[in-house]
Design an enzyme around this catalytic site. Structure first.
Site, short mmCIF file in Angstrom:
data_model
loop_
_atom_site.label_atom_id
_atom_site.label_comp_id
_atom_site.label_asym_id
_atom_site.label_seq_id
_atom_site.Cartn_x
_atom_site.Cartn_y
_atom_site.Cartn_z
N SER A 152 0.88 -1.16 0.00
CA SER A 152 0.00 0.00 0.00
C SER A 152 0.92 1.22 0.00
CB SER A 152 -0.89 -0.01 1.23
OG SER A 152 -1.89 0.98 1.10
N GLU A 153 0.73 2.10 -0.97
CA GLU A 153 1.76 3.11 -1.22
C GLU A 153 1.85 4.19 -0.14
OE1 GLU A 153 -0.83 2.58 -3.25
OE2 GLU A 153 -1.65 4.44 -4.07
#
Lengths: 219, 233, 219, 233
Positions: C45-46
């Site tokens: 998840s960035e």
């Protein structure tokens, strides 16, 4: 004429409360011994430590905890550890208030040479090029003259450069000098018993001195 | 979680071949991948280009590889403590590229962060700048330096888990995290290998995605280069 | 014709054991539900997490633990947390094996538009431009046609671009298509019951199809 | 160790003046400096340029400052969840610069690491590239993007010590560490302020040298934007 400890002692007086300081190898390392107790400073070691403490007690050395001179050291309450990229990141972004390092030669326009002597084994620049190129405030601790009595404060460096136009203050066994923005060394203080004449003779680069140059106060 | 564990140093370095470019973590002898260096010496792989801040000492660290003439080129910032190194350098057997320490670290970071080049003021106006692009930003000159491209990075951590997550101890961290990010293949040796889930995710220094192979090393000597102490009172 | 879950199910078949995967918002998020148990993948998840787990049990939500869609999530054994610079660092250096995201339009040369519709409120590109510019392997999950039945697989995008020449595979409600290096969509699979003719009619960009185009296997 | 502690949010933001450029950490509503935002609202400082990944929601986060018309320009990657924001944008009261999220993070990193510019492929060939230098490395195009220059950075951490060292918790880390490095003056609010020496130096995420002022915040709401759960079975 100051000895190495005298030079270190004089440089210590330049350190202000709240400074983050990077000390090079040699005389600069000695400066830590002369920082007064009421002055709060944090020493950075560029291998990745802020808050370098004294040498460990005998038997308490930790191979994983060294400074940039590869000496065993300790941390202090409030220390932090980081990697080499962040270490030089904070150096480049000028979070370190003062860098103190040695030099073989400094020129009257603030160039410094301290990493390489042609014909001799070259060990490398380590972090010196990064430090001199980035620091907002650099003090050079050096000998005014070499063993043959020849000046190391020159019109132009003869050795390969470490950095250009970056040095603003120099402390030698004879004097405290500023490098003027327009070029030239400005004599700020004489070492106890050292005459302005001797400093003139020992400085090959342009030297400016006022009529009365005060003696250093070392205490 | 993806399992990165290999049996040991020999398996970890199995495909490091003659002519490879290899990064090795550590600063001086602190935090160096001792087990993998031994395995490289045993394997006898040659013509390596080594990227490491230092080159070890005569009988430890990268010095062991120099002694066996396994290193063709050394890229480092400081190589001072090594007589055999000096001999090979002066005789022309060994090629050496000296670069500023911050440039070394940041070229690793650039590789790990997918930045093809970075700008640094280090070396402007010196022989380090020769042949390099100089660019002025806000009145200050910078050199453009390229990201490293290393076939392998070998790092040493304190703890690691089976997913490749790494935690370093004290100043043995140094170049290890940035080199871990910079290898095409990254090999990590750790003092203690723990199961995935045993490390606090908040405390991981190198996320496992950067690590391709991990093993628990053994027999760490952790030699001290400059033993400096003060008396106990 | 596939529904959203069907598209997600088909995309899940592209995921290989050992992949690190970044899932965009919308259909891509659903893909996680269809990854077979024997396939080990790590979801990035960035906003700074590797090893994204399922939603928390009711009452166990942690405001400090969210994904890029701002949803409360969990970690898994072996997860790691990092800052946004490192997160996009690993995206740019192609440590993430596969990115799956939605699109409003894709062109026959692999351009993608998915962030802005002129005249409508622009919310921003978030991490989409970084992801499409960097990922070595991108799968687009999208509708083949809009509500008016007009193709969204075009000779050239009409909307402002998110990235150029970056898309190589597309899964729609009708088909799996590759974008050919020399330009043009290559029909790889048909959705169950969907004819090649319908896909041709629904594709405004150049479409290449072999004589026999297999139907998707979804189980 | 140098003491960075101030009495609270009001003192911490005392010199943030009309027209300042202020970075604010956080992703969505996660890890935002709630106390400092409240203090900025109370102070009523105007014409701010805010650099933050998001712009809060109508009644929380930066949304509170938007509501009072304190923000002249917003630099962000995603501003979706805010009706008042949309109104001000469409009416021309608010200037908005949207930039890719990775570019946002890396321009902070560049400031903190003293790199005047970085190269990223994000936005090549799009309107983001307009007016920017494009440079090809190894066959791939990159945009040159400049380091941010922010008067202040305001970050939120979980724990901090009196020397300014910070530790973040879980994904509330997000932009906070890179923004902490990027401000000319960096202000940190923490959930728990501990004495220097209480944090393990190995676990510090942001070294105190980057932090100029620190205080223990209070009354954290930590609002959840998307409460997603699964049934307990």
């Amino acid at each position: 004429m100051l000895d190495k400890n005298g030079i270190a002692k004089r440089i210590a007086k330049e350190i202000r409360n709240g400074y983050y300081v990077n000390l090079g190898i040699g005389i600069p390392t000695l400066v830590a011994n002369y920082i007064p107790d009421h002055i709060e400073v944090v020493l950075q070691s560029e291998n990745g430590l802020l808050g370098m403490g004294p040498f460990p007690f005998e038997g308490e050395e930790d191979a994983d905890l060294i400074n940039a001179g590869k000496q065993t050291i300790t941390t202090l309450p409030g220390s932090s550890i980081f990697d080499s990229a962040m270490s030089f990141g904070m150096i480049r972004s000028q979070k370190i208030d003062l860098t103190i390092l040695g030099a073989m030669e400094v020129s009257e326009n603030g160039d410094i040479a301290n990493w390489k002597i042609p014909g001799k084994m070259v060990k490398g620049m380590g972090g010196a090029m990064d430090l001199v190129a980035s620091a907002k405030n650099i003090i050079v601790a050096m000998q005014h003259v070499n063993k043959a009595g020849e000046s190391k404060l020159l019109p132009a460096c003869t050795l390969p450069l470490t950095g250009v136009r970056c040095i603003k203050k120099i402390v030698t066994e004879m004097a405290v000098l500023d490098v003027l923005p327009e070029g030239g060394f400005k004599l700020i203080e004489r070492a106890p018993g050292v005459s302005v004449e001797l400093i003139h003779q020992s400085t090959l680069g342009k030297l400016y001195a006022d009529e009365n140059v005060p003696e250093m106060q070392l205490d | 979680m993806i399992n990165k564990v290999v049996s040991g140093a020999a398996e970890a370095i199995r495909d490091i071949a003659d002519g490879s470019t290899v990064m090795l973590g550590g600063f001086g002898l602190c935090g160096i991948p001792e087990n993998c260096i031994s395995a490289l010496v045993s394997k006898g792989v040659k013509d390596l280009t080594c990227i490491s801040n230092n080159a070890g000492v005569d009988d430890f660290g990268i010095g062991l590889m120099l002694h066996r003439h396994q290193v063709k080129k050394m890229i480092a910032s400081y190589v001072g403590e090594n007589a055999e190194f000096e001999r090979q350098l002066l005789s022309g057997e060994l090629e050496v590229e000296l670069i500023p320490q911050g440039t070394l670290a940041t070229r690793c970071l650039a590789a790990g962060y997918g930045m093809p080049a970075i700008f640094t003021p280090a070396g402007v106006g010196t022989e380090v700048a020769e042949g390099k692009e100089v660019r002025n930003f806000n009145g200050k000159d910078y050199l453009m330096e390229y990201a490293f491209d290393a076939d392998f990075a070998i790092v040493k951590a304190w703890k690691g888990d089976t997913a490749g997550n790494l935690i370093y101890r004290s100043t043995s961290r140094n170049f290890n995290p940035v080199m871990a990010m910079a290898g095409r293949i990254t090999i990590a040796e750790v003092e203690e290998l723990v199961p995935a889930g045993a490390l606090d995710p908040d405390q991981v220094h190198t996320p496992g995605v950067y690590v391709h192979r991990i093993f628990q090393g053994s027999g760490y000597e952790k030699r001290i280069e400059q033993r400096t102490v003060r008396p106990k009172n």
